[in-house]
Design a protein around this motif. Structure first.
Motif, short mmCIF file in Angstrom:
data_model
loop_
_atom_site.label_atom_id
_atom_site.label_comp_id
_atom_site.label_asym_id
_atom_site.label_seq_id
_atom_site.Cartn_x
_atom_site.Cartn_y
_atom_site.Cartn_z
N ALA A 29 0.73 -1.34 0.12
CA ALA A 29 -0.11 -0.03 -0.06
C ALA A 29 0.94 1.42 0.07
O ALA A 29 0.63 2.08 -0.81
CB ALA A 29 -0.91 -0.11 1.30
N VAL A 30 1.95 1.16 0.61
CA VAL A 30 2.80 2.43 0.93
C VAL A 30 3.58 2.66 -0.50
O VAL A 30 3.65 3.79 -1.01
CB VAL A 30 4.05 2.20 1.57
N LEU A 31 3.94 1.59 -1.31
CA LEU A 31 4.32 1.78 -2.55
C LEU A 31 3.50 2.13 -3.59
O LEU A 31 3.80 3.06 -4.42
CB LEU A 31 4.91 0.44 -3.03
N ALA A 32 2.29 1.46 -3.60
CA ALA A 32 1.11 2.35 -4.59
C ALA A 32 0.76 3.50 -4.32
O ALA A 32 0.76 4.30 -5.19
CB ALA A 32 -0.16 1.28 -4.36
N ALA A 33 0.83 3.98 -2.97
CA ALA A 33 0.40 5.21 -2.53
C ALA A 33 1.47 6.41 -3.03
O ALA A 33 1.35 7.34 -3.68
CB ALA A 33 0.01 5.35 -1.01
N GLY A 34 2.80 5.86 -2.52
CA GLY A 34 3.90 6.51 -3.12
C GLY A 34 3.99 6.82 -4.52
O GLY A 34 4.29 7.97 -4.85
N ARG A 35 3.89 5.83 -5.44
CA ARG A 35 4.05 5.79 -6.62
C ARG A 35 2.86 7.00 -7.36
O ARG A 35 3.01 7.95 -8.20
CB ARG A 35 3.93 4.54 -7.39
N THR A 36 1.92 6.77 -6.80
CA THR A 36 0.74 7.89 -7.15
C THR A 36 1.27 9.22 -6.66
O THR A 36 0.90 10.02 -7.64
CB THR A 36 -0.73 7.32 -6.28
N ALA A 37 1.38 9.44 -5.56
CA ALA A 37 1.96 10.75 -5.26
C ALA A 37 3.02 11.43 -6.16
O ALA A 37 3.15 12.52 -6.51
CB ALA A 37 2.24 10.57 -3.61
N LEU A 38 3.98 10.46 -6.30
CA LEU A 38 5.06 10.82 -7.10
C LEU A 38 4.76 11.35 -8.82
O LEU A 38 5.28 11.99 -9.53
CB LEU A 38 6.38 9.68 -7.35
N GLU A 39 3.52 10.39 -8.98
CA GLU A 39 3.06 10.91 -10.43
C GLU A 39 2.61 12.34 -10.61
O GLU A 39 2.70 12.98 -11.20
CB GLU A 39 2.11 9.83 -10.82
N SER A 61 10.14 -0.85 0.01
CA SER A 61 9.18 -0.15 -0.64
C SER A 61 9.98 1.41 -0.67
O SER A 61 9.82 2.03 -1.59
CB SER A 61 8.00 -0.04 0.36
N VAL A 62 10.79 1.54 0.25
CA VAL A 62 11.46 2.83 0.10
C VAL A 62 12.40 2.90 -0.99
O VAL A 62 12.39 3.89 -1.72
CB VAL A 62 12.32 3.25 1.56
N LEU A 63 13.19 2.00 -1.28
CA LEU A 63 13.87 1.79 -2.36
C LEU A 63 13.37 1.85 -3.68
O LEU A 63 13.82 2.31 -4.62
CB LEU A 63 14.98 0.50 -2.33
N ALA A 64 12.18 0.93 -3.55
CA ALA A 64 11.27 1.12 -4.82
C ALA A 64 10.78 2.62 -5.20
O ALA A 64 10.70 3.09 -6.37
CB ALA A 64 10.18 0.27 -4.74
N LEU A 65 10.56 3.31 -4.03
CA LEU A 65 9.88 4.67 -4.51
C LEU A 65 11.26 5.64 -4.70
O LEU A 65 10.95 6.41 -5.74
CB LEU A 65 9.40 5.31 -3.08
#
Length: 98
Positions: A29-39, A61-65
């Motif tokens: 969920a962190v990764l999905a929300a973070g990717r959305t925020a970064l978009e 998840s931090v590294l993926a963001l």
């Protein structure tokens, strides 16, 4: 009674602020929300000051963001990483990525 692990992402001036748990229970969920925020906006800093617990899935998840931000053209840095997350990154051999 055990409380479910939760997290929050918030846009802050020049940062994407994460608070709560960065654990196996919240990593996807962190990764999905973070990717959305970064978009919407790729700020230069991922602020982890509000993180209360973290594990290897949270680190991933931090590294993926960070990688996603790089793909968007932003060299995002991590600020205020909890000591436990920094230790886990050292043991995992990825501390230079934080």
């Amino acid at each position: 009674m055990i409380q479910p692990a939760t997290f929050q992402l918030a846009d802050a001036p020049g940062a994407l602020a994460v608070s709560g748990a960065l654990t196996f229970a919240t990593a996807a969920a962190v990764l999905a929300a973070g990717r959305t925020a970064l978009e919407r906006n790729a700020p230069p800093t991922l602020d982890l000051a509000g993180v209360t617990q973290a594990d290897s899935a949270g680190l991933a998840s931090v590294l993926a963001l960070l990688a996603h931000a790089r793909q968007k053209g932003t060299d995002m840095k991590v600020a205020n990483a909890p000591r436990g997350l920094e230790a886990l990154a050292r043991v995992s051999g990825v501390s230079t990525l934080l």
